[in-house]
Write a protein that holds these residues in place. Structure first.
Motif, PDB file in Angstrom:
ATOM      1  N   ASP A   1       5.591  14.273 -11.124  1.00 54.71           N
ATOM      2  CA  ASP A   1       6.807  14.086 -10.331  1.00 54.71           C
ATOM      3  C   ASP A   1       6.435  13.478  -8.979  1.00 54.71           C
ATOM      4  O   ASP A   1       5.269  13.471  -8.569  1.00 54.71           O
ATOM      5  N   GLU A   2       7.455  13.001  -8.277  1.00 59.46           N
ATOM      6  CA  GLU A   2       7.205  12.229  -7.065  1.00 59.46           C
ATOM      7  C   GLU A   2       6.543  13.068  -5.971  1.00 59.46           C
ATOM      8  O   GLU A   2       5.654  12.587  -5.260  1.00 59.46           O
ATOM      9  N   THR A   3       6.950  14.322  -5.840  1.00 60.42           N
ATOM     10  CA  THR A   3       6.378  15.166  -4.792  1.00 60.42           C
ATOM     11  C   THR A   3       4.882  15.369  -5.034  1.00 60.42           C
ATOM     12  O   THR A   3       4.072  15.258  -4.115  1.00 60.42           O
ATOM     13  N   THR A   4       4.525  15.650  -6.280  1.00 59.42           N
ATOM     14  CA  THR A   4       3.108  15.830  -6.618  1.00 59.42           C
ATOM     15  C   THR A   4       2.339  14.543  -6.323  1.00 59.42           C
ATOM     16  O   THR A   4       1.234  14.573  -5.767  1.00 59.42           O
ATOM     17  N   ALA A   5       2.926  13.420  -6.687  1.00 59.85           N
ATOM     18  CA  ALA A   5       2.245  12.137  -6.467  1.00 59.85           C
ATOM     19  C   ALA A   5       2.019  11.910  -4.977  1.00 59.85           C
ATOM     20  O   ALA A   5       0.912  11.536  -4.560  1.00 59.85           O
ATOM     21  N   GLU A   6       3.036  12.144  -4.172  1.00 57.00           N
ATOM     22  CA  GLU A   6       2.904  11.929  -2.728  1.00 57.00           C
ATOM     23  C   GLU A   6       1.808  12.820  -2.148  1.00 57.00           C
ATOM     24  O   GLU A   6       0.974  12.377  -1.364  1.00 57.00           O
TER      25      GLU A   6
ATOM     26  N   TYR B   1       2.959   6.531 -10.981  1.00 53.93           N
ATOM     27  CA  TYR B   1       2.855   6.160  -9.569  1.00 53.93           C
ATOM     28  C   TYR B   1       1.499   5.561  -9.294  1.00 53.93           C
ATOM     29  O   TYR B   1       0.493   5.983  -9.866  1.00 53.93           O
ATOM     30  N   GLU B   2       1.519   4.577  -8.384  1.00 57.74           N
ATOM     31  CA  GLU B   2       0.249   3.944  -8.000  1.00 57.74           C
ATOM     32  C   GLU B   2       0.100   3.928  -6.493  1.00 57.74           C
ATOM     33  O   GLU B   2       1.096   3.794  -5.776  1.00 57.74           O
TER      34      GLU B   2
ATOM     35  N   PRO C   1       0.804  -1.221   0.000  1.00 62.77           N
ATOM     36  CA  PRO C   1       0.000   0.000   0.000  1.00 62.77           C
ATOM     37  C   PRO C   1       0.836   1.269   0.000  1.00 62.77           C
ATOM     38  O   PRO C   1       0.315   2.346   0.165  1.00 62.77           O
ATOM     39  N   VAL C   2       2.113   1.155  -0.191  1.00 59.24           N
ATOM     40  CA  VAL C   2       2.953   2.349  -0.151  1.00 59.24           C
ATOM     41  C   VAL C   2       3.164   2.908  -1.550  1.00 59.24           C
ATOM     42  O   VAL C   2       2.879   2.260  -2.535  1.00 59.24           O
ATOM     43  N   LEU C   3       3.650   4.101  -1.583  1.00 58.01           N
ATOM     44  CA  LEU C   3       3.933   4.753  -2.860  1.00 58.01           C
ATOM     45  C   LEU C   3       4.953   3.924  -3.637  1.00 58.01           C
ATOM     46  O   LEU C   3       6.014   3.612  -3.134  1.00 58.01           O
ATOM     47  N   THR C   4       4.568   3.552  -4.851  1.00 60.78           N
ATOM     48  CA  THR C   4       5.501   2.743  -5.617  1.00 60.78           C
ATOM     49  C   THR C   4       5.662   3.307  -7.020  1.00 60.78           C
ATOM     50  O   THR C   4       4.688   3.605  -7.679  1.00 60.78           O
ATOM     51  N   ALA C   5       6.863   3.445  -7.437  1.00 61.12           N
ATOM     52  CA  ALA C   5       7.108   3.862  -8.815  1.00 61.12           C
ATOM     53  C   ALA C   5       7.114   2.607  -9.665  1.00 61.12           C
ATOM     54  O   ALA C   5       7.770   1.634  -9.337  1.00 61.12           O
ATOM     55  N   CYS C   6       6.324   2.591 -10.752  1.00 61.85           N
ATOM     56  CA  CYS C   6       6.276   1.398 -11.591  1.00 61.85           C
ATOM     57  C   CYS C   6       7.498   1.395 -12.490  1.00 61.85           C
ATOM     58  O   CYS C   6       7.937   2.434 -12.944  1.00 61.85           O
TER      59      CYS C   6
END
Ligand code: ADP
Ligand code: MG
Length: 348
Positions: free
Chosen positions: A48-53, A29-30, A17-22
């Motif tokens: 980008d990762e910050t936006t995804a988080e 990101y999923e 269930p954690v942030l994972t980059a495919c």
């Protein structure tokens, strides 16, 4: 519906269930979350990762909140509203539940009351208001008839601002047939507000998309109601949602007969004319409520209700496994195997 590329790893996602980059595509990101009794998967593409988080944190909080306020049987604002509606006197409702009640009041009449969120008492009687599935036998026929005859509908609720009152003691709200749609509409809009242009929110196969997946549209699979796997695939355009109601989602068998969770409000029994219905529509709340309503309507009545609800893409698999569609839907679907009986309606 199951987005095709998720079919294999679906089990795995449960425990990650954690942030994972495919690793398949860059900047994808999923996140997954168990909500409304379903695994909700959010996929963001080209961020980008910050936006995804940031987006995943916001969505998690929102979904948990909606799960709490709309829960049909656990204590919370909707459950409290139902207690107060049953008393018949006017009361101040928790305003958090007003939007879902308002939307239900619009969509239920539009569906000829086949989507009827006021039948919570029938769902209780059948034992579907529980985390565990009922075991049978089905409820007493007289008790079912008594509730059907009281004919609870959303029209029995009077609303003046935050003051509510039910003129029918049989009204008990269960917004489960539209809640996922409304929640997904709101959350996808929030993603858009955050500047995200390409995303999918998929709640156990019911989904809505933003933008595209790189150089192609998002492609999803429509589940076969009687076999594991996919019946057909469809490319989903920006802003469209795809919702399916089926008799395989929640059901039990008793003496060889299937009793499932979508009730025909006219009979009080599980609707027995369809195996599944899929609706594509820009408004996910409409798609969700309509899929449930057309499932109840079945092969003979779906077209009239679809017209009334201003739908343009419908697929219905009837109780005999025959496929019914409007021509525009037929043009969009790619079936994985040839089918013997495909019945096209007039254009919608
Ligand atoms: P799912 O939630 O499995 O995607 P639906 O959108 O069809 O399926 O919603 C089914 C849920 O809606 C049931 O679990 C029940 O809570 C509620 N429900 C059942 N029959 C009806 C109906 N005729 N109208 C409105 N809600 C219904
Ligand atoms: Mg529905």
């Amino acid at each position: 519906m199951i987005p095709i590329r998720y079919l294999a790893p679906l089990g795995l996602l449960l425990v990650v269930p954690v942030l994972t980059a495919c690793n398949k595509a860059p900047q994808e990101y999923e996140d997954t979350q168990l909500i409304f009794g379903t695994l909700v998967e959010t996929t963001l593409y080209d961020v980008d990762e910050t936006t995804a988080e940031h987006a995943f944190t916001a969505l998690r909080e929102d979904f948990e909140y909606l799960h709490f306020i709309w829960h049909p049987w656990q204590p919370g604002p909707l459950a409290r509203t139902n207690e107060l509606l049953a008393l018949g006197a006017e009361f101040s409702v928790n305003p958090s539940v007003l939007p879902v009640i308002e939307r239900s009041r619009e969509l239920s009449p539009a569906s000829g009351y086949l989507y009827n969120p006021a039948i919570g008492k029938l769902l209780d009687l059948w034992g579907f208001h529980s985390d565990d599935l009922p075991k049978g036998p089905p409820p007493d026929a007289q008790a079912i008839t008594a509730l059907v005859e009281q004919n609870p509908t959303v029209d029995d609720i009077e609303i003046h601002g935050i003051r509510l009152k039910s003129t029918n003691p049989a009204v008990k709200l269960d917004v489960g047939a539209m809640a996922k749609g409304l929640a997904i509409d709101w959350e996808l809009a929030e993603l858009k507000d955050m500047g995200i242009s390409n995303a999918v929110i998929n709640a156990g196969g019911d989904l809505k998309v933003l933008g595209r997946h790189g150089d192609r549209p998002w492609r999803v699979g429509i589940r076969d109601p009687r076999a594991p796997g996919v019946l057909a695939t469809v490319d989903v355009q920006d802003g469209e949602s795809v919702f399916t109601s089926g008799d395989y989602e929640r059901y039990y068998e008793y003496q060889g007969k299937r009793y499932h969770h979508i009730l025909d409000p006219r009979t009080g029994y599980p609707a027995d004319k369809s195996q599944s219905v899929t609706v594509i529509h820009p408004d996910a709340a409409v798609a969700d409520a309509a899929a449930t309503a057309l499932f109840v309507a079945g092969p003979d009545e779906w077209y009239a209700i679809a017209k009334k609800m201003d739908l343009h893409y419908v697929l219905l698999i009837d109780a005999q496994g025959r496929i019914h569609m409007n021509p525009a839907m037929a043009e969009r679907l790619r079936f994985l195997q040839p089918h013997e009986t495909i019945l096209l309606s007039e254009p919608l």
